[in-house]
Design a protein around this motif. Structure first.
Motif, mmCIF file in Angstrom:
data_model
loop_
_atom_site.group_PDB
_atom_site.id
_atom_site.type_symbol
_atom_site.label_atom_id
_atom_site.label_comp_id
_atom_site.label_asym_id
_atom_site.label_seq_id
_atom_site.Cartn_x
_atom_site.Cartn_y
_atom_site.Cartn_z
ATOM 1 N N SER A 69 0.820 -1.230 -0.125
ATOM 2 C CA SER A 69 0.067 -0.031 0.101
ATOM 3 C C SER A 69 0.916 1.081 0.001
ATOM 4 O O SER A 69 0.589 2.354 -0.750
ATOM 5 N N GLN A 73 1.003 3.886 -2.949
ATOM 6 C CA GLN A 73 0.872 5.574 -2.666
ATOM 7 C C GLN A 73 2.290 6.258 -3.142
ATOM 8 O O GLN A 73 1.850 7.374 -3.776
ATOM 9 N N ARG A 77 1.876 9.247 -6.206
ATOM 10 C CA ARG A 77 2.360 10.529 -6.081
ATOM 11 C C ARG A 77 3.527 11.004 -7.155
ATOM 12 O O ARG A 77 3.485 11.953 -7.626
#
Length: 105
Positions: A69, A73, A77
């Motif tokens: 996870s 992320q 980004r």
């Protein structure tokens, strides 16, 4: 950007470990999370979420692990940043192309 945690990490780890251990035993499986939560003064659903996440990280339950996870992320980004930089480069290229197309004096 970190959120303030209501419960100390030590309490979280201890409660999760207790509940996971009780859930492994078929005789204490039912209601294990609720009993541990009541004993330690934690909301039952909060502890249930912690246990679920711990079981996913251990591999005993299907799902996306914490490490995966975090990696997703970070990639999202980076993807947003690269798209933004690409848009800036396209805009600047269009600007300079227009400058060269103008007749000079």
């Amino acid at each position: 950007m970190s959120t303030r945690q209501r419960h100390p990490a030590e309490l979280r780890e201890r409660a999760t470990r207790m509940a996971v251990d009780l859930r492994k035993d078929p005789e204490t499986y039912r209601g294990a999370v609720k009993r541990v939560a009541e004993q330690l003064g934690i909301n039952t659903e909060t502890l249930r979420d912690w246990v679920k996440k711990a079981e996913i990280d251990e591999g005993t339950r299907p799902g996306v692990t914490s490490a995966e996870s975090a990696r997703i992320q970070e990639l999202e980004r980076e993807n947003r940043e690269l798209r933004r930089a690409n848009q800036i480069l396209k805009s600047s290229a269009a600007f300079f192309a227009a400058e060269f197309d103008r007749p000079s004096k």
